[in-house]
Design a protein around this motif. Structure first.
Motif, PDB file in Angstrom:
ATOM      1  N   LYS A  29       1.041  -1.112   0.053  1.00 15.41           N
ATOM      2  CA  LYS A  29      -0.074  -0.126  -0.058  1.00 15.41           C
ATOM      3  C   LYS A  29       1.021   1.412  -0.183  1.00 15.41           C
ATOM      4  O   LYS A  29       1.944   1.329   0.553  1.00 15.41           O
ATOM      5  N   PRO A  30       0.472   2.296  -0.728  1.00 17.57           N
ATOM      6  CA  PRO A  30       1.060   3.589  -0.600  1.00 17.57           C
ATOM      7  C   PRO A  30       1.373   4.035   0.708  1.00 17.57           C
ATOM      8  O   PRO A  30       0.445   3.987   1.637  1.00 17.57           O
ATOM      9  N   ILE A  31       2.504   4.836   1.007  1.00 13.98           N
ATOM     10  CA  ILE A  31       2.784   5.308   2.216  1.00 13.98           C
ATOM     11  C   ILE A  31       3.051   6.968   2.057  1.00 13.98           C
ATOM     12  O   ILE A  31       3.858   7.106   1.124  1.00 13.98           O
ATOM     13  N   LYS A  32       2.555   7.741   3.051  1.00 19.68           N
ATOM     14  CA  LYS A  32       2.710   9.067   2.750  1.00 19.68           C
ATOM     15  C   LYS A  32       4.102   9.389   3.627  1.00 19.68           C
ATOM     16  O   LYS A  32       4.061   8.836   4.940  1.00 19.68           O
ATOM     17  N   PHE A  33       5.051  10.058   3.118  1.00 22.56           N
ATOM     18  CA  PHE A  33       6.122  10.782   3.928  1.00 22.56           C
ATOM     19  C   PHE A  33       6.214  12.035   3.785  1.00 22.56           C
ATOM     20  O   PHE A  33       5.972  12.638   2.937  1.00 22.56           O
ATOM     21  N   SER A  34       6.125  12.802   5.026  1.00 25.99           N
ATOM     22  CA  SER A  34       6.246  14.213   5.112  1.00 25.99           C
ATOM     23  C   SER A  34       7.647  14.560   4.373  1.00 25.99           C
ATOM     24  O   SER A  34       8.578  13.581   4.618  1.00 25.99           O
ATOM     25  N   TYR A  35       8.030  15.618   4.120  1.00 19.91           N
ATOM     26  CA  TYR A  35       9.361  16.370   3.741  1.00 19.91           C
ATOM     27  C   TYR A  35       9.777  17.644   4.070  1.00 19.91           C
ATOM     28  O   TYR A  35       8.632  18.472   4.270  1.00 19.91           O
ATOM     29  N   SER A  36      11.062  18.053   4.313  1.00 17.95           N
ATOM     30  CA  SER A  36      11.395  19.372   4.601  1.00 17.95           C
ATOM     31  C   SER A  36      12.057  19.754   3.366  1.00 17.95           C
ATOM     32  O   SER A  36      12.657  19.398   2.408  1.00 17.95           O
ATOM     33  N   GLU A  37      11.661  21.156   3.125  1.00 20.33           N
ATOM     34  CA  GLU A  37      12.505  22.013   2.192  1.00 20.33           C
ATOM     35  C   GLU A  37      13.853  22.224   2.452  1.00 20.33           C
ATOM     36  O   GLU A  37      14.006  22.584   3.608  1.00 20.33           O
ATOM     37  N   PRO A  38      14.795  22.500   1.572  1.00 23.78           N
ATOM     38  CA  PRO A  38      16.037  22.992   1.751  1.00 23.78           C
ATOM     39  C   PRO A  38      16.289  24.699   2.338  1.00 23.78           C
ATOM     40  O   PRO A  38      15.193  25.212   2.256  1.00 23.78           O
ATOM     41  N   GLN A  39      16.823  24.738   3.388  1.00 27.17           N
ATOM     42  CA  GLN A  39      17.246  25.943   3.874  1.00 27.17           C
ATOM     43  C   GLN A  39      17.343  27.113   2.765  1.00 27.17           C
ATOM     44  O   GLN A  39      17.098  28.329   3.117  1.00 27.17           O
ATOM     45  N   ASP A  40      17.874  26.834   1.851  1.00 28.94           N
ATOM     46  CA  ASP A  40      18.054  27.849   0.558  1.00 28.94           C
ATOM     47  C   ASP A  40      16.718  28.096  -0.218  1.00 28.94           C
ATOM     48  O   ASP A  40      16.719  28.870  -1.258  1.00 28.94           O
ATOM     49  N   SER A  41      15.983  27.439   0.166  1.00 23.75           N
ATOM     50  CA  SER A  41      14.565  27.758  -0.634  1.00 23.75           C
ATOM     51  C   SER A  41      14.386  27.211  -2.239  1.00 23.75           C
ATOM     52  O   SER A  41      13.655  27.385  -2.591  1.00 23.75           O
ATOM     53  N   SER A  42      15.600  26.367  -2.576  1.00 16.34           N
ATOM     54  CA  SER A  42      15.405  25.792  -3.910  1.00 16.34           C
ATOM     55  C   SER A  42      14.270  24.937  -3.817  1.00 16.34           C
ATOM     56  O   SER A  42      13.895  24.262  -3.061  1.00 16.34           O
ATOM     57  N   SER A  43      13.812  24.974  -5.024  1.00 13.42           N
ATOM     58  CA  SER A  43      12.332  24.015  -5.394  1.00 13.42           C
ATOM     59  C   SER A  43      12.704  22.919  -6.152  1.00 13.42           C
ATOM     60  O   SER A  43      11.774  22.371  -6.484  1.00 13.42           O
ATOM     61  N   ASP A  44      14.000  22.474  -6.396  1.00 11.23           N
ATOM     62  CA  ASP A  44      14.251  21.195  -7.020  1.00 11.23           C
ATOM     63  C   ASP A  44      14.878  19.925  -6.171  1.00 11.23           C
ATOM     64  O   ASP A  44      15.403  18.926  -6.646  1.00 11.23           O
ATOM     65  N   LEU A  45      14.768  20.197  -4.745  1.00 13.59           N
ATOM     66  CA  LEU A  45      15.072  19.487  -3.872  1.00 13.59           C
ATOM     67  C   LEU A  45      14.321  19.266  -2.498  1.00 13.59           C
ATOM     68  O   LEU A  45      13.839  20.210  -2.027  1.00 13.59           O
ATOM     69  N   ILE A  46      14.081  18.052  -2.198  1.00 11.67           N
ATOM     70  CA  ILE A  46      13.453  17.885  -0.847  1.00 11.67           C
ATOM     71  C   ILE A  46      14.064  16.966  -0.049  1.00 11.67           C
ATOM     72  O   ILE A  46      14.760  15.903  -0.400  1.00 11.67           O
TER      73      ILE A  46
END
Length: 87
Positions: A29-46
């Motif tokens: 079954k699919p599982i949800k994982f929360s994520y954090s964003e980088p401190q430099d606010s880049s939007s191509d990485l979590i």
């Protein structure tokens, strides 16, 4: 240890209350994982939270499907073959 996901094109855009991805390990079954964003606010990485659980499931899997929100593209599904990963 950090577990992260990076994309080459596009922007990951969860939003204020929507910072999670959905991962299916093999046929489970699919599982949800929360994520954090980088401190430099880049939007191509979590950075994926609950690293121990994610890594434990990843090591036992043959493939994973990751659903993540992309800016102006909605949720997209990425498939990864994990059977040949070396630990």
């Amino acid at each position: 240890m950090d577990i992260y996901l990076s994309i080459d094109k596009g922007q990951i855009s969860g939003g204020y209350d929507n910072n999670f991805i959905t991962v299916r390990f093999d046929d489970e079954k699919p599982i949800k994982f929360s994520y954090s964003e980088p401190q430099d606010s880049s939007s191509d990485l979590i950075f994926i939270d609950n690293e121990a659980k994610f890594l434990s499931k990843l090591k036992r899997s043959k493939k994973i499907l990751v659903s993540l929100p992309l800016y102006r593209e909605g949720n997209q599904i990425l498939e990864f073959n994990t059977i040949d990963l070396k630990w």
